[in-house]
Design a protein around this motif. Sequence first.
Motif, PDB file in Angstrom:
ATOM      1  N   GLU A 190       0.873  -1.185   0.000  1.00 36.11           N
ATOM      2  CA  GLU A 190       0.000   0.000   0.000  1.00 36.11           C
ATOM      3  C   GLU A 190       0.904   1.227   0.000  1.00 36.11           C
ATOM      4  N   CYS A 191       0.771   2.056  -1.029  1.00 40.11           N
ATOM      5  CA  CYS A 191       1.664   3.205  -1.183  1.00 40.11           C
ATOM      6  C   CYS A 191       0.996   4.467  -0.666  1.00 40.11           C
ATOM      7  N   VAL A 192       1.742   5.230   0.121  1.00 36.02           N
ATOM      8  CA  VAL A 192       1.208   6.446   0.744  1.00 36.02           C
ATOM      9  C   VAL A 192       2.090   7.612   0.328  1.00 36.02           C
ATOM     10  N   SER A 193       1.554   8.473  -0.532  1.00 35.31           N
ATOM     11  CA  SER A 193       2.411   9.534  -1.065  1.00 35.31           C
ATOM     12  C   SER A 193       2.231  10.863  -0.347  1.00 35.31           C
ATOM     13  N   GLU A 194       1.296  10.927   0.601  1.00 36.75           N
ATOM     14  CA  GLU A 194       1.019  12.213   1.261  1.00 36.75           C
ATOM     15  C   GLU A 194       2.070  12.583   2.296  1.00 36.75           C
ATOM     16  N   ILE A 195       2.860  11.601   2.751  1.00 38.13           N
ATOM     17  CA  ILE A 195       3.831  11.877   3.816  1.00 38.13           C
ATOM     18  C   ILE A 195       5.215  12.090   3.208  1.00 38.13           C
ATOM     19  N   SER A 196       5.903  13.161   3.669  1.00 32.17           N
ATOM     20  CA  SER A 196       7.252  13.423   3.162  1.00 32.17           C
ATOM     21  C   SER A 196       8.239  12.489   3.847  1.00 32.17           C
ATOM     22  N   ILE A 197       9.190  11.945   3.073  1.00 32.19           N
ATOM     23  CA  ILE A 197      10.183  11.033   3.664  1.00 32.19           C
ATOM     24  C   ILE A 197      11.177  11.789   4.539  1.00 32.19           C
ATOM     25  N   SER A 198      11.099  13.120   4.533  1.00 33.64           N
ATOM     26  CA  SER A 198      11.994  13.912   5.393  1.00 33.64           C
ATOM     27  C   SER A 198      11.312  14.349   6.684  1.00 33.64           C
ATOM     28  N   ASP A 199      10.024  14.001   6.845  1.00 37.28           N
ATOM     29  CA  ASP A 199       9.270  14.442   8.024  1.00 37.28           C
ATOM     30  C   ASP A 199       9.240  13.297   9.052  1.00 37.28           C
ATOM     31  N   ASN A 200      10.243  13.272   9.932  1.00 38.98           N
ATOM     32  CA  ASN A 200      10.368  12.147  10.871  1.00 38.98           C
ATOM     33  C   ASN A 200       9.133  11.983  11.746  1.00 38.98           C
ATOM     34  N   ASP A 201       8.554  13.085  12.212  1.00 38.46           N
ATOM     35  CA  ASP A 201       7.378  12.985  13.092  1.00 38.46           C
ATOM     36  C   ASP A 201       6.223  12.290  12.373  1.00 38.46           C
ATOM     37  N   ALA A 202       6.000  12.699  11.127  1.00 41.45           N
ATOM     38  CA  ALA A 202       4.889  12.107  10.366  1.00 41.45           C
ATOM     39  C   ALA A 202       5.171  10.640  10.059  1.00 41.45           C
ATOM     40  N   LEU A 203       6.423  10.310   9.769  1.00 37.12           N
ATOM     41  CA  LEU A 203       6.780   8.905   9.497  1.00 37.12           C
ATOM     42  C   LEU A 203       6.528   8.046  10.727  1.00 37.12           C
ATOM     43  N   VAL A 204       6.928   8.556  11.891  1.00 37.95           N
ATOM     44  CA  VAL A 204       6.764   7.797  13.137  1.00 37.95           C
ATOM     45  C   VAL A 204       5.278   7.626  13.463  1.00 37.95           C
ATOM     46  N   SER A 205       4.486   8.694  13.317  1.00 43.35           N
ATOM     47  CA  SER A 205       3.038   8.573  13.599  1.00 43.35           C
ATOM     48  C   SER A 205       2.410   7.517  12.712  1.00 43.35           C
ATOM     49  N   PHE A 206       2.782   7.533  11.425  1.00 41.76           N
ATOM     50  CA  PHE A 206       2.229   6.560  10.492  1.00 41.76           C
ATOM     51  C   PHE A 206       2.593   5.141  10.932  1.00 41.76           C
ATOM     52  N   ALA A 207       3.871   4.945  11.285  1.00 44.50           N
ATOM     53  CA  ALA A 207       4.336   3.599  11.654  1.00 44.50           C
ATOM     54  C   ALA A 207       3.654   3.112  12.926  1.00 44.50           C
ATOM     55  N   LEU A 208       3.418   4.013  13.870  1.00 45.48           N
ATOM     56  CA  LEU A 208       2.722   3.619  15.106  1.00 45.48           C
ATOM     57  C   LEU A 208       1.289   3.226  14.785  1.00 45.48           C
ATOM     58  N   GLU A 209       0.637   4.035  13.962  1.00 43.12           N
ATOM     59  CA  GLU A 209      -0.767   3.797  13.629  1.00 43.12           C
ATOM     60  C   GLU A 209      -0.943   2.461  12.899  1.00 43.12           C
ATOM     61  N   LYS A 210      -0.010   2.132  12.029  1.00 43.44           N
ATOM     62  CA  LYS A 210      -0.127   0.902  11.227  1.00 43.44           C
ATOM     63  C   LYS A 210       0.536  -0.299  11.901  1.00 43.44           C
ATOM     64  N   LYS A 211       0.980  -0.130  13.142  1.00 42.47           N
ATOM     65  CA  LYS A 211       1.617  -1.225  13.897  1.00 42.47           C
ATOM     66  C   LYS A 211       2.742  -1.879  13.095  1.00 42.47           C
ATOM     67  N   ILE A 212       3.668  -1.046  12.628  1.00 45.09           N
ATOM     68  CA  ILE A 212       4.787  -1.525  11.811  1.00 45.09           C
ATOM     69  C   ILE A 212       5.802  -2.229  12.710  1.00 45.09           C
ATOM     70  N   GLY A 213       6.215  -3.434  12.300  1.00 51.41           N
ATOM     71  CA  GLY A 213       7.189  -4.200  13.073  1.00 51.41           C
ATOM     72  C   GLY A 213       8.615  -4.000  12.582  1.00 51.41           C
ATOM     73  N   LEU A 214       8.754  -3.578  11.322  1.00 55.84           N
ATOM     74  CA  LEU A 214      10.091  -3.343  10.757  1.00 55.84           C
ATOM     75  C   LEU A 214       9.986  -2.249   9.695  1.00 55.84           C
TER      76      LEU A 214
END
Length: 425
Positions: free
Chosen positions: A42-66
């Motif tokens: 699933e590709c998500v283009s709305e989040i910038s790869i330079s925005d660490n806060d947004a990346l972390v929120s996304f990973a927490l929300e999606k229960k990312i293991g790696l």
Amino acid sequence: MNILVIGGGGREHTLAWKLSQSTQTDKLYAIPGNPGMAEIAECVSEISISDNDALVSFALEKKIGLVVVGPEVPLTNGAVDAFTKVGIKAFGPTKLAAEIEGSKAFSKDLMKKYGIPTARYEIFTDADAARSYVEQEGAPIVIKADGLAAGKGVIVAMTLEEALAAIDEIMCDKAFGSAGSRVVIEECLIGEEASLLAFTDGTAIVPMVSSQDHKRAFDGDEGPNTGGMGTYAPAPVVTPDILARVQKEVLEPVIAAMQQEGRRYQGCLYAGLMITTEGPKVIEFNARFGDPETQVVLPLLESDLVEVMLACVEGRLKDVEVQWSKEAAVCVVMAAGGYPKAYHKGDVITGLHEAESVGDLVFHAGTAARDGSIVTAGGRVLGVVAKGSDIRAAVAKAYAGVAKIHFSQAHYRKDIAHRALERLH
Ligand code: AMP
Ligand code: GLY
């Protein structure tokens, strides 16, 4: 587990493809991903790869293991540190460790301090001092902007005039912005280049199969430097003897050095090498997988990539056996005509499924989806990859795939793997 890949080029498509084969992978996400990756993630283009806060929120929300961080920019921007801080496992070096790629001056000083073979060099912040050094050393000589310059901040000057012009361009005209406020000037190494990528957990090191990139735009290694027009693996120039020397003289000391400097390095370390008559010397280190080296290296990995990456993150790589295929792999990059200079975007691409039907893997690098079609959206558009029992078989199969794919002004090199083929004669 759920896995997140950061990045959207050919390297990341290949990473996602290999990760998707693991029995440990539940759902795969990619930020931003690309249309090729969209078939498996699933590709998500709305989040910038330079925005660490947004990346972390996304990973927490999606229960990312790696999380697997592909490109150098988020790595040098501390993405891995940000994930680690909230307890999410992330494959790749920390901000401090990624400086091995982020600053050429840091990396050269590290190599000098720990006796790792590399080109003789000096570092300058003053253009006049740089000019006199070049006049004293003469040509050929290599001028490099210190910081990240998307692979374009290196000038191999064959004449004194070219070297002086490069100093003006980098230091005075700021062609690469602040990346050029310091320059590294170094001896020009003579030999054949090779790339060696390695998995590491900060202590144990597992080299991957060697590979060779083709950086120039045109056949016969002519024309401007690009991000890479094609690759093959393994590279015969990296003989078992050279590989043993690289392990002992380069990989082991650099990983120990990073530990010693308080910059423990976990992830993929990329050693760009020149195989000289004196032995292997480091041209540069990169803090990530190579692009397009990944496209030929990972298809030869027989082990489970999720397992290997988790072992790196968790510091237990020494307990994992990493298996490689004995086959060869070739990647031909199909680029937009004009690349690496100005090129057209938005041209419809046909024949992708036909190329896959001849058994090739087609990794997307610069594509977009539009009105039900796939169109060109970048300089390097696709990487067409084939495996074979040897290099010759892999080359033939890769070009059979390329022949099926069409878009306006497609440009590709016809001589990928020529150095390996020449060795067969
Ligand atoms: P880099 O961005 O550091 O990988 O450099 C780009 C390309 O410039 C390399 O792939 C080499 O072909 C060339 N290069 C860089 N440093 C040297 C050197 N010291 N001697 C010869 N060629 C070099
Ligand atoms: N293929 C060269 C690089 O990834 O830097």
